[in-house]
Structures are given as structure tokens and as C-alpha cells.
Design an enzyme around this catalytic site. Sequence first.
Site: not given
Lengths: 455, 97
Positions: A201, A233, A331, A403
Site C-alpha cells: 500500500d 491509506h 469502488n 480497501s
Amino acid sequence: MAKSGARRGSRAEALPHPQPSTPGLTGRHLVLLPEDDVRTGISALKSVAGLKLAHSRDFGEQSIQTALAEADGILFDQLRVAVVATPPDQLHALNSVGTDEGILAIEPERVVHALANGRIGIPEPVPTRPNDTATGNLSIDYLRGYRDGVNAILDRLIGDAGSRAGLLPQAGESEVTWGLQAVRATTSRWTGQGIRVAVLDTGMDLNHPDFESLPIEARSFIAGEAVQDGNGHGTHCIGTACGPLRPERLPRYGVAGNATIYAGKVLSDAGSGSDGSILAGIDWALANGCAVISMSLGAPVAADATPSAVFEQVGRRALAAGSLIVAAAGNSSQRPNRLAPVGHPANCTSIMAVAAVDQRLEVAWFSCAGLNPQGGQIDLAAPGVAVYSAWPGTLYNTINGTSMATPHVAGIAALFAEADPNARGQALWARLVQTARRLDQPARDVGTGLVQAPA
Amino acid sequence: MIERPPYIGGYLAGLRMSDRLNVVVSVDEARLKDFADVLQEMADAGLHIENEMAMLGTVSGSVDDPQVLSRLRRVKGVAHVERCRHFQIAPPNAEIQ
């Protein structure tokens, strides 16, 4: 349905030769050919049994009977399955062809009937989120009550009581996040001890007080950027997968608190990355023996897009090496009006695709759907709405997304891996999808259901 | 007649950068054991190798010219050549991540 790559396992023993009159069988046979080498299978069928195949792609509107009248069999190109009309002696010869010579399995073709309207008619599902025109004068609460009533009756009739009813026990989040409660991380005796979990990530906030005493291996694959998470994130995702059992401040938000964290920075602080940096991160995780690789990243794909052949192969090699790759489905949906297909690389058969559900265990409005064939399915669902976890600077943040769902699955995978040393790769995949809690939602949206921790 | 400025420095570098194609390449099972040899043959075919991923049998890199791609695909042991995809997650303050 579990998505899996080509498996060259041992074939079942030679099947008895069914006569065309055998009830329930057509007399034809299904032949499974290797996914990665269909040609060898086709030539084996020809050389061993003299069978010439028609291709399904050439028979758009025609029936299989028409195709079979002109050839000895038909190959369903997308499935890598041939349906052949075979005399018993040829069948015997085919059964002697090895799995490495192009034929993985042979089985009799079954007669399949459409389900007639039986005594227990299953009504159309009541919309879980009715829009204004659909609800008419009925209140949402009334409709929910109706739905719950119908579900309860169906549960009794189908003998599946308890497993479908949707809502969670109404516990607050003062001690544990709703997500950890939903996946039953808090009642599991496993904590991920001894299991390495890679989260690929934006890196990790290495100064976060909750992680000061935890073992973290970290590496940046972004040129010119350190592992330190300048985005947030990555820290949030690592927090969900591997946050501590007892954080500085409640609630607890991490699934596998004793797992060893491998923080791979494959996305920049600005949140961007490429296939190259992600593959480098996967390679690093494999080299370090990570049983689980969590990737809360993806790129949208078009409808009918085929998955990346490179990532397909990478996922398969990872599974063979004992590493399970879990990826966010994406998404891009805008439910209920628009469904978007599972993105890259979660759309590979060898990479597990995770959808997001909310506190009512309904699919999140943004969560991508299993629309594309050949791996584009959703495999599992996990909490992805109002997810509280670690964050640089402010210490905590509550956000939404597939996520956020993905590291819930990664953490649970670590618990299964700890519970059983044989649960690695494909076996770990199977464990996760088989033990999921069935949801009152289509598999297109939630796969086999909500991921659940081992007791 | 006005003389054109020489193509130097940033302009040329920028042009070259945008002309370059980033790719990922996977090596097939049969030649995984000869990974280093396959890498060399890919480099000879015109691949600028950035990252070798031996565990996965994949390579990332770039080519100067799209025509190199077909040469690359003909290298014995090359299974797949794909254009490198780009990923962009939502900004940190976005509601949906």
C-alpha cells in the site's frame, strides 16, 4: 464459487461406461482440458480417440445437438471443457491419457432439468433498499419487517435457520469496532502469531504509538520515497489487518494483532503506483514467506475485460508458493443504478476479490460486482463502511471502501494460517470461502458471504 | 530562415520519456529455471529491465519503441507481455477509499 487456476491434480479413477439409457446420464462425456494448454488436450482427443471437435465460438445460435451432428464433440472454448460422444472402447483409451498429456478429467454428462415451480415457491427478493417509487406508501420499517418475516419463514422451510438473518447483535463500538465483531475476530482464540502478513500500500506510519512495540518489516518500492506513510491509506489498512489486540485507546480495530507486519510501499504518498511496483512488492512478500498478501488497490476495467495474464500467472505462482493474495474488488459502482465490474487485479481467478458490506451486512453502494466472467467474480465480503483504524497524525480515522474490507479478510486469513499449518495457498483460500457466513445478498455482490474468523 | 533550436536537455528527455512504453513480462514455467538467460535474451531484444522478480518469474521494464514488443514476445520463455497499468487511489480526505 471458489475461483481457482488450472489444477493438475490426480484424475478420478476410470469411470464406469454409462450406457445412453442410464437414468440421469446422456451417454456423452465431459472432458476437462488444461486451462493453460488446451491444444495438447485437443490433440490427445484426436490422436487417442479419433475425435474431431467443433468449437463453441463457431456455434453462436446453434444448439449443441447441431454441433454434435457435424463433429464428434464440441469444445467450449471459454470453459476448456469438451463434450464428446464416445463409444466405450474409445472412452477406455481416453481414460488412460495422463493429466499431464492434456486431459485432466473425464466424467459422464448429466441430464439437467430446469427447476419446476415446486410447492415451496421462493418469492422474488424484497428490495433491500427500496427507492421511493418502489416503496409507495409503505414505510421502510414496514418493508424491513416484511422482509425479515419472509426470511424467517424461508429459513424454516429451507432448514437454514439463523444463518440468513441479517443484523448483528446491537453492540456499540466502545471496545471493539463493528467490523471486528462482524467477522468474529474478537471471539477467536487465534491472533496470527507467527504468521507474516504483507500489506502492499502507501507504506506505514512507523511512529504510530499503537505499533511501536509490534514487529514490522518494511520496504519501499517507490523511487525516492521512504516507507513512512505520507498518505494514511496504508496505515489504515495495516491497522485493520494487524493492529494491536490492546491499542493505546479503545476500540480495538485490528484483526490479527500478533501477526508479523510486512509493510510494502508500492503506492506513493500521492496514492499512485504501477504494475511494476506492485509485482516487486509481491515478489518481496513471497521471498519473505508471507502467507497472506493484502492489496487494497486496483484499476477499473471495462465490461467484458479479460484479466491480466501476467497477474493471473503471478497469483497462481503465489498460491503454489503458499501465499494467498487478497485484493479489493473496487469502488466504481453507484448502486442501485450502476454496477461496475471487479477491477484489476482482483479480477484474476488466482487473486481473491473482496467486496464491502455495511453494518446491516448489505453490500456497500460503491462496491464492485461480479459481472465479468473468467475470474471477475466476487469471492468474499467484509466490513467496508465506517471502518475505524489507525491513521498518521490524528492517530485514528473512520473511512469507507473495499480497501477497508480487504485487510479484514487478510487478517482472518492469518488466523486460519496460524490455526492450521497446512492452510496455505489454495487450501487457505478454500478455508476462507467455505467458512464464510451466508448473507441475504446475491453472490454477484458478496461472493460466498461475510468472512468469519476460526473459533 | 529561423534555425530550429537543437533538441537537447529537458525537451528531448521529456519526449523520450513519453515515447517509452512501460511493460511487465512473465516467463513461462518451462524456462523459469533459466530465468537469468531469459532476462539476457529480453535485454538483447530491447527491454530496459527495471526490476527482476525471480520468485514470480516476472520482469518490469520499458521499451523505446512499440516494435520491440513483438520481438520481446518471440523470446523463448516469454509467456506474456503487457502494458504497465497505473493505479491511483482516492485522496486521503476522500470518503470512499
